[in-house]
Design a protein around this motif. Structure first.
Motif, PDB file in Angstrom:
ATOM      1  N   LEU A   1       2.397 -15.427  -3.666  1.00  0.00           N
ATOM      2  CA  LEU A   1       1.775 -15.268  -4.979  1.00  0.00           C
ATOM      3  C   LEU A   1       2.636 -14.427  -5.921  1.00  0.00           C
ATOM      4  N   ASN A   2       3.738 -13.902  -5.387  1.00  0.00           N
ATOM      5  CA  ASN A   2       4.635 -13.042  -6.163  1.00  0.00           C
ATOM      6  C   ASN A   2       3.919 -11.790  -6.663  1.00  0.00           C
ATOM      7  N   VAL A   3       3.025 -11.271  -5.811  1.00  0.00           N
ATOM      8  CA  VAL A   3       2.289 -10.040  -6.133  1.00  0.00           C
ATOM      9  C   VAL A   3       3.050  -8.852  -5.548  1.00  0.00           C
ATOM     10  N   PRO A   4       3.419  -7.874  -6.385  1.00  0.00           N
ATOM     11  CA  PRO A   4       4.122  -6.690  -5.870  1.00  0.00           C
ATOM     12  C   PRO A   4       3.239  -5.918  -4.884  1.00  0.00           C
ATOM     13  N   VAL A   5       3.881  -5.312  -3.890  1.00  0.00           N
ATOM     14  CA  VAL A   5       3.163  -4.552  -2.871  1.00  0.00           C
ATOM     15  C   VAL A   5       3.633  -3.104  -2.883  1.00  0.00           C
ATOM     16  N   ILE A   6       2.689  -2.206  -3.060  1.00  0.00           N
ATOM     17  CA  ILE A   6       2.949  -0.780  -2.895  1.00  0.00           C
ATOM     18  C   ILE A   6       2.331  -0.386  -1.559  1.00  0.00           C
ATOM     19  N   ALA A   7       3.144   0.127  -0.650  1.00  0.00           N
ATOM     20  CA  ALA A   7       2.645   0.496   0.672  1.00  0.00           C
ATOM     21  C   ALA A   7       2.459   2.002   0.757  1.00  0.00           C
ATOM     22  N   MET A   8       1.329   2.410   1.316  1.00  0.00           N
ATOM     23  CA  MET A   8       1.130   3.795   1.720  1.00  0.00           C
ATOM     24  C   MET A   8       1.135   3.798   3.234  1.00  0.00           C
ATOM     25  N   THR A   9       2.195   4.356   3.825  1.00  0.00           N
ATOM     26  CA  THR A   9       2.348   4.338   5.269  1.00  0.00           C
ATOM     27  C   THR A   9       3.239   5.494   5.704  1.00  0.00           C
ATOM     28  N   ASN A  10       3.238   5.753   7.004  1.00  0.00           N
ATOM     29  CA  ASN A  10       4.086   6.850   7.499  1.00  0.00           C
ATOM     30  C   ASN A  10       5.448   6.357   7.957  1.00  0.00           C
ATOM     31  N   SER A  11       5.695   5.050   7.819  1.00  0.00           N
ATOM     32  CA  SER A  11       6.951   4.503   8.340  1.00  0.00           C
ATOM     33  C   SER A  11       7.534   3.448   7.405  1.00  0.00           C
ATOM     34  N   VAL A  12       8.684   3.748   6.845  1.00  0.00           N
ATOM     35  CA  VAL A  12       9.377   2.791   5.971  1.00  0.00           C
ATOM     36  C   VAL A  12       9.830   1.576   6.774  1.00  0.00           C
ATOM     37  N   THR A  13      10.105   1.757   8.065  1.00  0.00           N
ATOM     38  CA  THR A  13      10.620   0.669   8.896  1.00  0.00           C
ATOM     39  C   THR A  13       9.518  -0.154   9.547  1.00  0.00           C
ATOM     40  N   SER A  14       8.262   0.182   9.273  1.00  0.00           N
ATOM     41  CA  SER A  14       7.153  -0.599   9.833  1.00  0.00           C
ATOM     42  C   SER A  14       7.109  -1.975   9.177  1.00  0.00           C
ATOM     43  N   SER A  15       6.291  -2.863   9.743  1.00  0.00           N
ATOM     44  CA  SER A  15       6.166  -4.210   9.174  1.00  0.00           C
ATOM     45  C   SER A  15       5.718  -4.145   7.724  1.00  0.00           C
ATOM     46  N   LEU A  16       4.742  -3.292   7.427  1.00  0.00           N
ATOM     47  CA  LEU A  16       4.262  -3.146   6.050  1.00  0.00           C
ATOM     48  C   LEU A  16       5.357  -2.560   5.170  1.00  0.00           C
ATOM     49  N   GLY A  17       6.047  -1.533   5.674  1.00  0.00           N
ATOM     50  CA  GLY A  17       7.099  -0.896   4.898  1.00  0.00           C
ATOM     51  C   GLY A  17       8.225  -1.839   4.543  1.00  0.00           C
ATOM     52  N   GLN A  18       8.602  -2.708   5.482  1.00  0.00           N
ATOM     53  CA  GLN A  18       9.712  -3.637   5.253  1.00  0.00           C
ATOM     54  C   GLN A  18       9.354  -4.725   4.243  1.00  0.00           C
ATOM     55  N   HIS A  19       8.089  -5.077   4.141  1.00  0.00           N
ATOM     56  CA  HIS A  19       7.681  -6.140   3.230  1.00  0.00           C
ATOM     57  C   HIS A  19       7.210  -5.615   1.864  1.00  0.00           C
ATOM     58  N   ALA A  20       7.146  -4.300   1.712  1.00  0.00           N
ATOM     59  CA  ALA A  20       6.653  -3.715   0.458  1.00  0.00           C
ATOM     60  C   ALA A  20       7.764  -3.595  -0.570  1.00  0.00           C
ATOM     61  N   ASP A  21       7.393  -3.629  -1.815  1.00  0.00           N
ATOM     62  CA  ASP A  21       8.348  -3.417  -2.907  1.00  0.00           C
ATOM     63  C   ASP A  21       8.701  -1.943  -3.020  1.00  0.00           C
TER      64      ASP A  21
ATOM     65  N   ALA B   1      -1.425  -1.371  -0.507  1.00  0.00           N
ATOM     66  CA  ALA B   1      -1.778  -1.563   0.890  1.00  0.00           C
ATOM     67  C   ALA B   1      -1.646  -0.248   1.655  1.00  0.00           C
ATOM     68  N   ILE B   2      -2.712   0.121   2.379  1.00  0.00           N
ATOM     69  CA  ILE B   2      -2.744   1.405   3.081  1.00  0.00           C
ATOM     70  C   ILE B   2      -2.842   1.173   4.586  1.00  0.00           C
ATOM     71  N   SER B   3      -1.887   1.717   5.315  1.00  0.00           N
ATOM     72  CA  SER B   3      -1.911   1.665   6.780  1.00  0.00           C
ATOM     73  C   SER B   3      -1.037   2.802   7.287  1.00  0.00           C
ATOM     74  N   ASN B   4      -1.635   3.731   8.009  1.00  0.00           N
ATOM     75  CA  ASN B   4      -0.870   4.874   8.496  1.00  0.00           C
ATOM     76  C   ASN B   4       0.288   4.415   9.382  1.00  0.00           C
ATOM     77  N   SER B   5       0.023   3.505  10.283  1.00  0.00           N
ATOM     78  CA  SER B   5       1.075   3.019  11.187  1.00  0.00           C
ATOM     79  C   SER B   5       1.972   1.991  10.521  1.00  0.00           C
ATOM     80  N   GLY B   6       1.431   1.291   9.551  1.00  0.00           N
ATOM     81  CA  GLY B   6       2.172   0.197   8.917  1.00  0.00           C
ATOM     82  C   GLY B   6       2.157  -1.066   9.739  1.00  0.00           C
ATOM     83  N   GLU B   7       1.332  -1.091  10.794  1.00  0.00           N
ATOM     84  CA  GLU B   7       1.287  -2.244  11.683  1.00  0.00           C
ATOM     85  C   GLU B   7      -0.125  -2.823  11.811  1.00  0.00           C
ATOM     86  N   THR B   8      -1.024  -2.447  10.948  1.00  0.00           N
ATOM     87  CA  THR B   8      -2.389  -2.967  11.011  1.00  0.00           C
ATOM     88  C   THR B   8      -2.361  -4.484  10.887  1.00  0.00           C
ATOM     89  N   ALA B   9      -2.798  -5.166  11.943  1.00  0.00           N
ATOM     90  CA  ALA B   9      -2.636  -6.621  12.025  1.00  0.00           C
ATOM     91  C   ALA B   9      -3.301  -7.338  10.862  1.00  0.00           C
TER      92      ALA B   9
END
Length: 324
Positions: free
Chosen positions: A117-137, A97-105
């Motif tokens: 679905l128990n699918v692992p998530v790799i996030a590409m983002t600029n913020s570990v604390t973003s919504s995407l970052g917090q939910h990524a593996d 999952a790619i989102s610079n802000s990590g907040e792409t709705a």
């Protein structure tokens, strides 16, 4: 400042800023990157790349690069995924999952279903604390100090950094898997790249009666007639066992004319190039081309393991086949 200098100054500034952004990625090649590579390597399904807007454009390219280097992958648009295309994702897949802000709705809205679905998530983002970052593996940090856009608004440095991170993943996986040029060619059968990697000498060479050959007792005049009839600019010379013992070419003809040798009395063995460079049918055409370019020759005889001629080709045939 002239308009021309202004253009060049702006361009150099962009290149310098983006080069710095790429350089900063090197320090982030840490355990998180290793974890991401391990998830992708162990993926038994597909790597599904997802991103919105400019991140989506970069995501398309990353998915294509992964797929062409041995990691099955495709792109899923997050907007369409919210309206049915999430069915593309299944157990065994990995979501990149790619989102610079990590907040792409559109992307964040998918995460609860992805987790179910128990699918692992790799996030590409600029913020570990973003919504995407917090939910990524695992999070791959693609933050940049600043965009190359003079307004600081258009995604420039950030999209470049994302693309490079994607390339780093793809090539790291390629190296680990021992992916070869032959493997690469299988996913690129069309176009010049596929032709260069897949074509073998046996696919393009002349054989049978089209093969230019004379025996060792032939006169130079006979060899010239064979060269003229077969149109390759050379002929092979064989002994009474059918073994190739030499090559006679247009270049040899020019040399004997300078030496004033009688074409009607001299035998071809007196003036041929003994031995001569050859190739074999199973060799890649591009490797044969490299041999020809290295030794500055325009045609090659093809022999079996006993040096019996089985084919011949010239540079024009390589050009026609798309190898050049």
């Amino acid at each position: 400042m002239s308009q021309e200098n202004s253009f060049i100054t702006s361009a150099k500034r962009v290149i310098e800023i983006e080069a710095q952004a790429i350089s900063a990625l090197a320090s982030r090649m840490n355990d998180d990157f290793v974890t991401a590579c391990t998830l992708l390597q162990n993926c038994v399904g597909k790597v599904v790349v997802c991103g919105m807007g400019k991140s989506g454009h970069i995501g398309h390219k990353i998915a294509a690069t992964l797929a062409s280097t041995g990691t099955p992958s495709f792109f899923m648009h997050p907007g369409e995924a919210n309206h049915g295309d999430l069915g593309m994702l299944s157990k065994g897949d990995v979501l990149l999952a790619i989102s610079n802000s990590g907040e792409t709705a559109e992307l964040v809205n998918l995460l609860p279903i992805v987790k179910r679905l128990n699918v692992p998530v790799i996030a590409m983002t600029n913020s570990v604390t973003s919504s995407l970052g917090q939910h990524a593996d695992v999070v791959l940090n693609i933050s940049v100090e600043k965009e190359a856009c003079s307004l600081g608004l258009a995604p420039t440095s950030s999209t470049t950094a994302t693309l490079v991170m994607g390339d780093a993943l793809a090539v790291a996986l390629l190296d680990r898997k021992g992916f070869t040029s032959d493997d690469f060619a299988l996913s690129h059968p069309g176009g010049s790249l596929g032709r260069k990697l897949l074509l073998k000498v046996s696919d393009i060479m002349l054989t049978g009666s089209e093969l230019p050959l004379v025996d060792e007792n032939a006169l130079v005049a006979d060899a010239l007639l064979e060269i003229s009839n077969k149109g390759l600019g050379m002929t092979g010379v064989i002994d009474n066992q059918g073994i190739l013992i030499g090559i006679f070419t247009d270049g040899d003809l020019r040399r004997i004319l300078d030496a004033r040798i009688d074409l009607h009395t001299a035998t071809v063995t007196q003036v041929m190039t003994k031995g001569g460079k050859t190739t074999m049918p199973e060799q890649l055409a591009v490797e044969a081309l490299n041999l020809m370019e290295t030794h500055k020759i325009s045609a090659l005889m093809v022999t079996d393991e006993t040096r019996k001629p089985v084919g011949a080709f010239n540079m024009h045939m390589l050009l026609k086949a798309g190898v050049l």
